[in-house]
Design an enzyme around this catalytic site. Structure first.
Site, PDB file in Angstrom:
ATOM      1  CG  HIS A 126      -1.687  -1.274   1.410  1.00 31.52           C
ATOM      2  ND1 HIS A 126      -1.309  -2.205   2.350  1.00 31.52           N
ATOM      3  CD2 HIS A 126      -2.761  -1.790   0.761  1.00 31.52           C
ATOM      4  CE1 HIS A 126      -2.118  -3.261   2.284  1.00 31.52           C
ATOM      5  NE2 HIS A 126      -3.008  -3.024   1.333  1.00 31.52           N
TER       6      HIS A 126
HETATM    7 FE1  FES Z   1       0.077  -1.816   3.843  1.00 30.40          FE
HETATM    8 FE2  FES Z   1       2.690  -2.140   4.019  1.00 30.40          FE
HETATM    9  S1  FES Z   1       1.641  -0.381   3.371  1.00 30.40           S
HETATM   10  S2  FES Z   1       1.149  -3.583   4.449  1.00 30.40           S
END
Ligand code: FES
Length: 163
Positions: A126
């Protein structure tokens, strides 16, 4: 899980694939499987390199930082940090050796070393970005990469605690 229709993740992957040109450090001998409290062979690590030790199925980055990386980490104002922590406390002494968990603090994906604007770590799940002290600088991760205490190195060996 990756989905074809997720443009943010496609952008992250494209950035990651392009990132080797930006990375100043390098992963060497990328996996050493050790027991908790075991030793890692760090004889192949030059300054700026790292390796990944696997302790109890958990990835631990053993990073030998350059003087410039240490200086940048130690010059960062606490006000710039989401999870304020002094580099001196995360990598005691001269700060050459930093050992941190490779689990992203957002949802537990394994981060990649040497990527992102700080050349620290990046999580491709993410988009969380960590600096060369393993401190979160952007993205959804709430906390810094956890420090895994170590002793040494002594000769070729550095001893890690369990992650
Ligand atoms: Fe979501 Fe690493 S940014 S698991």
């Amino acid at each position: 899980m990756w989905r074809r229709a997720d443009p943010d993740r496609r952008a992250l992957l494209a950035a990651a694939l392009a990132a080797p040109a930006l990375a100043r450090a390098a992963e060497v001998d990328p996996r050493q499987y050790i027991e908790p409290g075991g030793e890692v062979d760090v004889s192949g690590l030059a300054r700026g390199d790292w390796l990944i030790a696997v302790v109890d199925d958990q990835p631990v980055f053993v990073r030998r930082r350059t003087p410039a990386e240490v200086a940048a980490a130690r010059a960062t104002p606490m006000a710039a940090l989401r999870d304020p922590a002094r580099d001196e406390d995360r990598a005691p002494g001269k700060g050459e050796w930093l050992t941190v968990s490779g689990r992203c603090t957002h949802a537990g994906c394994t981060v990649m070393g040497g990527l992102g604007p700080y050349h620290g770590w990046m999580c491709l799940c993410h988009g969380s970005i960590y600096d060369t002290s393993g401190r979160v600088r952007s993205g959804p991760a709430p906390r810094n990469l956890a420090v895994v205490p170590h002793r040494g190195p002594a000769g070729r060996r550095l001893t890690l605690a369990a992650a």
